[in-house]
Every structure is written in C-alpha cells, then in structure tokens.
Design a protein around this motif. Structure first.
Motif, mmCIF file in Angstrom:
data_model
loop_
_atom_site.group_PDB
_atom_site.id
_atom_site.type_symbol
_atom_site.label_atom_id
_atom_site.label_comp_id
_atom_site.label_asym_id
_atom_site.label_seq_id
_atom_site.Cartn_x
_atom_site.Cartn_y
_atom_site.Cartn_z
ATOM 1 N N MET A 1 0.830 -1.182 0.000
ATOM 2 C CA MET A 1 0.000 0.000 0.000
ATOM 3 C C MET A 1 0.871 1.240 0.000
ATOM 4 O O MET A 1 0.963 1.958 0.986
ATOM 5 N N GLY A 2 1.480 1.523 -1.074
ATOM 6 C CA GLY A 2 2.318 2.707 -1.197
ATOM 7 C C GLY A 2 1.490 3.938 -1.494
ATOM 8 O O GLY A 2 0.268 3.921 -1.501
ATOM 9 N N SER A 3 2.180 5.032 -1.753
ATOM 10 C CA SER A 3 1.465 6.262 -2.071
ATOM 11 C C SER A 3 0.940 6.194 -3.505
ATOM 12 O O SER A 3 1.428 5.441 -4.337
ATOM 13 N N PHE A 4 -0.071 6.992 -3.759
ATOM 14 C CA PHE A 4 -0.664 7.004 -5.087
ATOM 15 C C PHE A 4 0.170 7.856 -6.027
ATOM 16 O O PHE A 4 0.726 8.872 -5.649
ATOM 17 N N SER A 5 0.228 7.441 -7.276
ATOM 18 C CA SER A 5 0.942 8.220 -8.274
ATOM 19 C C SER A 5 0.001 9.279 -8.848
ATOM 20 O O SER A 5 -1.186 9.317 -8.552
ATOM 21 N N ILE A 6 0.525 10.143 -9.681
ATOM 22 C CA ILE A 6 -0.272 11.208 -10.294
ATOM 23 C C ILE A 6 -1.392 10.619 -11.153
ATOM 24 O O ILE A 6 -2.476 11.182 -11.249
ATOM 25 N N TRP A 7 -1.160 9.454 -11.752
ATOM 26 C CA TRP A 7 -2.179 8.833 -12.598
ATOM 27 C C TRP A 7 -3.371 8.373 -11.774
ATOM 28 O O TRP A 7 -4.519 8.488 -12.225
ATOM 29 N N HIS A 8 -3.125 7.896 -10.579
ATOM 30 C CA HIS A 8 -4.238 7.503 -9.713
ATOM 31 C C HIS A 8 -5.108 8.715 -9.377
ATOM 32 O O HIS A 8 -6.337 8.638 -9.421
ATOM 33 N N TRP A 9 -4.460 9.836 -9.047
ATOM 34 C CA TRP A 9 -5.200 11.036 -8.692
ATOM 35 C C TRP A 9 -5.964 11.611 -9.888
ATOM 36 O O TRP A 9 -7.075 12.118 -9.743
ATOM 37 N N LEU A 10 -5.393 11.526 -11.088
ATOM 38 C CA LEU A 10 -6.092 11.995 -12.285
ATOM 39 C C LEU A 10 -7.329 11.151 -12.579
ATOM 40 O O LEU A 10 -8.369 11.685 -12.972
ATOM 41 N N ILE A 11 -7.219 9.857 -12.379
ATOM 42 C CA ILE A 11 -8.377 8.974 -12.594
ATOM 43 C C ILE A 11 -9.464 9.281 -11.565
ATOM 44 O O ILE A 11 -10.652 9.364 -11.912
ATOM 45 N N VAL A 12 -9.091 9.492 -10.315
ATOM 46 C CA VAL A 12 -10.069 9.838 -9.281
ATOM 47 C C VAL A 12 -10.740 11.164 -9.621
ATOM 48 O O VAL A 12 -11.965 11.304 -9.516
ATOM 49 N N LEU A 13 -9.953 12.155 -10.051
ATOM 50 C CA LEU A 13 -10.511 13.447 -10.438
ATOM 51 C C LEU A 13 -11.485 13.304 -11.605
ATOM 52 O O LEU A 13 -12.557 13.913 -11.607
ATOM 53 N N LEU A 14 -11.146 12.509 -12.586
ATOM 54 C CA LEU A 14 -12.025 12.275 -13.732
ATOM 55 C C LEU A 14 -13.347 11.636 -13.302
ATOM 56 O O LEU A 14 -14.421 12.046 -13.745
#
Length: 74
Positions: A1-14
């Motif tokens: 369970m590492g930190s989220f990458s920028i791609w994870h945050w972009l998908i959540v934002l979308l």
C-alpha cells in the motif's frame, strides 16, 4: 500500500467530475471559500457591531420601548 501516483489522482478526479459535474463542483468550491472567509472574519473579530453595543436600529427600538414603558407606568 504505497502512495498514489499522479495517474491515480487523475483517474479519481475524472471520476468525480463525471459523477458531480463541473457546475456542482464550482458551487461547492465557492461555498467552501465563503465559509472559510466568514470563519476567518469571525475569528479575527471583524464584526460590524461589537458585542455589547447596539446598532442604530436596535438603539432606536430600545429607546421607543423604554418611552412606551414609562407611559404605561404612569
């Protein structure tokens, strides 16, 4: 369970944009900004009427009430 990458945050934002839409998110942001502004104003003590002081309208209401009470007492 590492930190989220920028791609994870972009998908959540979308996904959030698809669910709520931009108009509702804009309104939520505006409301949140106004709430923070009012909170800071309240904490800073920047109020129009100081506690313990009557506004002009309240002062005139209190004056007319006391005059009426004086008339009723006589």
């Amino acid at each position: 369970m590492g930190s989220f990458s920028i791609w994870h945050w972009l998908i959540v934002l979308l996904i959030v944009l698809l669910i709520f839409g931009t108009k509702r998110l804009r309104n939520v942001g505006k409301d949140l900004g106004e709430a923070v502004h009012e909170f800071k104003k309240g904490v800073g003590g920047k109020e129009d009427d100081k506690p313990g002081q009557l506004s002009d309208q309240s002062r005139s209401d209190a004056t007319s009430e006391s005059k009426e009470n004086d008339r009723n007492a006589q």
